[in-house]
Scaffold this motif. Structure first.
Motif, mmCIF file in Angstrom:
data_model
loop_
_atom_site.group_PDB
_atom_site.id
_atom_site.type_symbol
_atom_site.label_atom_id
_atom_site.label_comp_id
_atom_site.label_asym_id
_atom_site.label_seq_id
_atom_site.Cartn_x
_atom_site.Cartn_y
_atom_site.Cartn_z
ATOM 1 N N VAL A 44 0.857 -1.188 0.000
ATOM 2 C CA VAL A 44 0.000 0.000 0.000
ATOM 3 C C VAL A 44 0.890 1.233 0.000
ATOM 4 N N PHE A 47 -3.468 5.506 1.464
ATOM 5 C CA PHE A 47 -4.882 5.190 1.605
ATOM 6 C C PHE A 47 -5.583 6.378 2.247
ATOM 7 N N ILE A 72 -11.559 -3.922 -0.585
ATOM 8 C CA ILE A 72 -10.767 -4.542 0.470
ATOM 9 C C ILE A 72 -11.594 -5.675 1.068
ATOM 10 N N ARG A 77 -12.311 -2.879 6.213
ATOM 11 C CA ARG A 77 -12.110 -2.181 4.943
ATOM 12 C C ARG A 77 -11.134 -1.012 5.073
ATOM 13 N N THR A 78 -10.036 -1.268 5.753
ATOM 14 C CA THR A 78 -8.996 -0.258 5.875
ATOM 15 C C THR A 78 -7.637 -0.933 5.809
ATOM 16 N N VAL A 79 -6.639 -0.209 5.328
ATOM 17 C CA VAL A 79 -5.267 -0.693 5.228
ATOM 18 C C VAL A 79 -4.329 0.416 5.696
ATOM 19 N N SER A 80 -3.083 0.057 5.909
ATOM 20 C CA SER A 80 -2.073 1.023 6.349
ATOM 21 C C SER A 80 -0.986 1.153 5.288
ATOM 22 N N GLN A 83 1.697 -1.651 4.099
ATOM 23 C CA GLN A 83 1.162 -2.986 4.357
ATOM 24 C C GLN A 83 1.199 -3.821 3.085
ATOM 25 N N VAL A 85 -0.186 -6.536 0.559
ATOM 26 C CA VAL A 85 -1.511 -7.028 0.180
ATOM 27 C C VAL A 85 -1.385 -7.862 -1.091
ATOM 28 N N LEU A 101 -8.709 -6.885 -2.818
ATOM 29 C CA LEU A 101 -7.523 -6.763 -1.960
ATOM 30 C C LEU A 101 -7.649 -7.647 -0.737
ATOM 31 N N ARG A 102 -6.609 -8.407 -0.472
ATOM 32 C CA ARG A 102 -6.553 -9.272 0.712
ATOM 33 C C ARG A 102 -5.321 -8.911 1.517
ATOM 34 N N LEU A 103 -5.491 -8.910 2.828
ATOM 35 C CA LEU A 103 -4.386 -8.572 3.731
ATOM 36 C C LEU A 103 -3.511 -9.777 4.001
#
Length: 103
Positions: A44, A47, A72, A77-80, A83, A85, A101-103
């Motif tokens: 990421v 965001f 997401i 539904r949030t990312v840093s 991060q 992905v 998008l998958r964490l």
């Protein structure tokens, strides 16, 4: 890059593609998305939580790819930033977008 004409010629569509292999050789229609086979990995870049969108950078590329918070696949539904992905690249409205998008 895909060659669509005489030797040394690269089509305008091919020049718009982010670097990497496996991109489709056709442009999506107005209501069509063209998916690149398989999942890609990346990080990421940024965001915007209020705007609900961000950008990822695929591994091996320097080009940013847009994504929406709706894509997401996580409860929050949030990312840093920074991060890692995985995602599916699709050619949407004249640009590549990251979906699923998958964490």
């Amino acid at each position: 890059m895909a060659k669509d004409g005489p030797a040394g010629y690269t089509s305008p569509e091919a020049r718009k593609r982010p670097p990497g292999a496996g991109y489709p050789d056709r442009v999506a229609g107005d209501d069509e998305e063209v998916a690149v086979e398989g999942r890609s990995k990346g990080f990421v870049r940024s965001f915007n939580r209020l705007g609900g969108y961000g950008f990822v950078v695929p591994v091996g590329s320097e080009e940013q790819v847009y994504f929406s918070a709706e894509d997401i696949e996580a409860a929050e539904r949030t990312v840093s930033e920074g991060q890692q992905v995985s995602f599916v690249l699709v050619l949407g409205e004249g640009r590549f977008e990251a979906k699923q998008l998958r964490l």
